[in-house]
Design a protein around this motif. Structure first.
Motif, PDB file in Angstrom:
ATOM      1  N   THR A   2       4.383 -10.249   6.881  1.00  0.00           N
ATOM      2  CA  THR A   2       4.196  -8.814   6.962  1.00  0.00           C
ATOM      3  C   THR A   2       2.911  -8.464   7.700  1.00  0.00           C
ATOM      4  OG1 THR A   2       5.332  -8.582   4.854  1.00  0.00           O
ATOM      5  CG2 THR A   2       4.035  -6.705   5.591  1.00  0.00           C
ATOM      6  N   SER A   3       2.990  -7.478   8.572  1.00  0.00           N
ATOM      7  CA  SER A   3       1.816  -7.001   9.286  1.00  0.00           C
ATOM      8  C   SER A   3       0.852  -6.334   8.302  1.00  0.00           C
ATOM      9  CB  SER A   3       2.251  -5.992  10.353  1.00  0.00           C
ATOM     10  OG  SER A   3       1.182  -5.176  10.741  1.00  0.00           O
ATOM     11  N   LEU A   4      -0.418  -6.697   8.373  1.00  0.00           N
ATOM     12  CA  LEU A   4      -1.414  -6.048   7.521  1.00  0.00           C
ATOM     13  C   LEU A   4      -1.572  -4.581   7.910  1.00  0.00           C
ATOM     14  CD1 LEU A   4      -4.224  -8.766   7.268  1.00  0.00           C
ATOM     15  CD2 LEU A   4      -2.476  -8.191   5.573  1.00  0.00           C
ATOM     16  N   LEU A   5      -1.541  -4.301   9.200  1.00  0.00           N
ATOM     17  CA  LEU A   5      -1.682  -2.921   9.648  1.00  0.00           C
ATOM     18  C   LEU A   5      -0.561  -2.066   9.080  1.00  0.00           C
ATOM     19  CD1 LEU A   5      -3.056  -0.789  11.437  1.00  0.00           C
ATOM     20  CD2 LEU A   5      -1.566  -1.544  13.320  1.00  0.00           C
ATOM     21  N   ARG A   6       0.671  -2.531   9.195  1.00  0.00           N
ATOM     22  CA  ARG A   6       1.791  -1.753   8.691  1.00  0.00           C
ATOM     23  C   ARG A   6       1.820  -1.688   7.175  1.00  0.00           C
ATOM     24  NH1 ARG A   6       5.560  -4.266  13.436  1.00  0.00           N
ATOM     25  NH2 ARG A   6       5.458  -2.472  14.851  1.00  0.00           N
ATOM     26  N   ARG A   7       1.234  -2.674   6.537  1.00  0.00           N
ATOM     27  CA  ARG A   7       1.161  -2.646   5.077  1.00  0.00           C
ATOM     28  C   ARG A   7       0.210  -1.562   4.593  1.00  0.00           C
ATOM     29  NH1 ARG A   7      -0.925  -8.042   2.420  1.00  0.00           N
ATOM     30  NH2 ARG A   7       0.939  -8.809   3.499  1.00  0.00           N
ATOM     31  N   TYR A   8      -0.871  -1.323   5.322  1.00  0.00           N
ATOM     32  CA  TYR A   8      -1.942  -0.487   4.790  1.00  0.00           C
ATOM     33  C   TYR A   8      -2.124   0.875   5.462  1.00  0.00           C
ATOM     34  CZ  TYR A   8      -3.524  -4.748   2.411  1.00  0.00           C
ATOM     35  OH  TYR A   8      -3.602  -5.868   1.628  1.00  0.00           O
ATOM     36  N   VAL A   9      -1.784   1.019   6.742  1.00  0.00           N
ATOM     37  CA  VAL A   9      -2.204   2.226   7.454  1.00  0.00           C
ATOM     38  C   VAL A   9      -1.451   3.479   6.980  1.00  0.00           C
ATOM     39  CG1 VAL A   9      -0.591   2.115   9.423  1.00  0.00           C
ATOM     40  CG2 VAL A   9      -2.913   3.025   9.746  1.00  0.00           C
TER      41      VAL A   9
END
Length: 266
Positions: free
Chosen positions: A15-22
């Motif tokens: 999972t992309s960290l950016l897509r997880r959090y932004v």
């Protein structure tokens, strides 16, 4: 504007960290930190003061939501950036000319969101490892390249980003008449997600470079109140459904992005 570099594919599995959090509302809660720095940049403050068709946080609700939306899609966004920002330009309070799509100006505004995203994750979600800082920053660079604006100002790694950010904050930021007009909405947001922040949390979240010119001073008990608030957010998120944790556009975009990536892998 320059022809953008090809957007690289994510080098990391999973999972992309950016897509997880932004798209997490806790990032949006921290936005006074980013926007507080933006209003101290003479060109950004002037552009906001002269070109906003609505109050500051209504404007940010629209523009930041669009920026979050772009994090969930791999498409080149150059055409959209020209449509949104191509008409924005002018002169600051000292007569220096600017344009919203100037690479140095555009990148700094985006950099304030990157720095704030990292602070929000480490404060409201969970502390990241050194490796995850690097990984998230790589993904933020990929995100930036989609905008189709020259990346000449973009540092190559997380350490370089820290040096760049500190340098710009020290050398280029100052309080202008336009910034002074916008300042009350930073110190006490009155709309969108940031209005939910307690005043103590706003004061603690603001970047140190923002506090002095805006005359924001910590009060007794602020740090303890902020720690308690952050702990409460982390605990609440463990039981909150996705529809509450994520903004609507991020929920839809995240589902679409997962379906799109799954299709590419078939």
């Amino acid at each position: 504007m320059t022809t953008p570099s090809p957007v690289p594919t994510a080098p990391h599995k999973g999972t992309s960290l950016l897509r997880r959090y932004v798209g997490d509302r806790r990032f949006l809660l921290a936005l006074p930190r980013a926007v507080g720095l933006q209003i101290l940049h003479p060109a950004i403050a002037t552009a906001l003061d002269e070109h906003m068709a609505m109050r500051l946080w209504y404007h940010k609700a629209r523009t930041v939501s669009q920026t979050v939306h772009m994090a969930y899609h791999d498409r080149d966004q150059q055409h959209r950036m020209v449509n949104i920002h191509g008409h924005i330009g002018g002169t600051d309070d000292r007569g220096a000319r600017f344009h919203a799509l100037n690479p140095d100006l555009f990148h700094f505004q985006h950099a304030t969101y990157v720095e704030t995203l990292v602070v929000a994750i480490n404060t409201f979600i969970a502390p990241m490892s050194d490796r995850d800082h690097e990984r998230l920053y790589e993904e933020c660079c990929e995100w930036y390249l989609r905008f189709g604006v020259s990346a000449r100002a973009m540092p190559q790694d997380w350490a370089g980003f820290g040096d760049y950010f500190e340098r710009v904050c020290a050398q280029q930021l100052r309080l202008t008449p336009a910034g002074r007009t916008l300042a009350p909405e930073i110190v006490r947001p009155t709309s969108w997600v940031p209005r939910l922040l307690p005043s103590a949390a706003v004061r603690e979240l603001l970047h140190p470079r923002t506090k002095e010119p805006l005359d924001v001073r910590s009060r007794p008990g602020d740090r303890a109140a902020f720690r308690s608030y952050a702990t409460g957010l982390r605990m609440a998120a463990t039981v909150a459904p996705r529809r509450i944790r994520y903004v609507p556009s991020a929920r839809a975009d995240r589902r679409a992005g997962l379906v799109h990536r799954a299709g590419r892998e078939l």
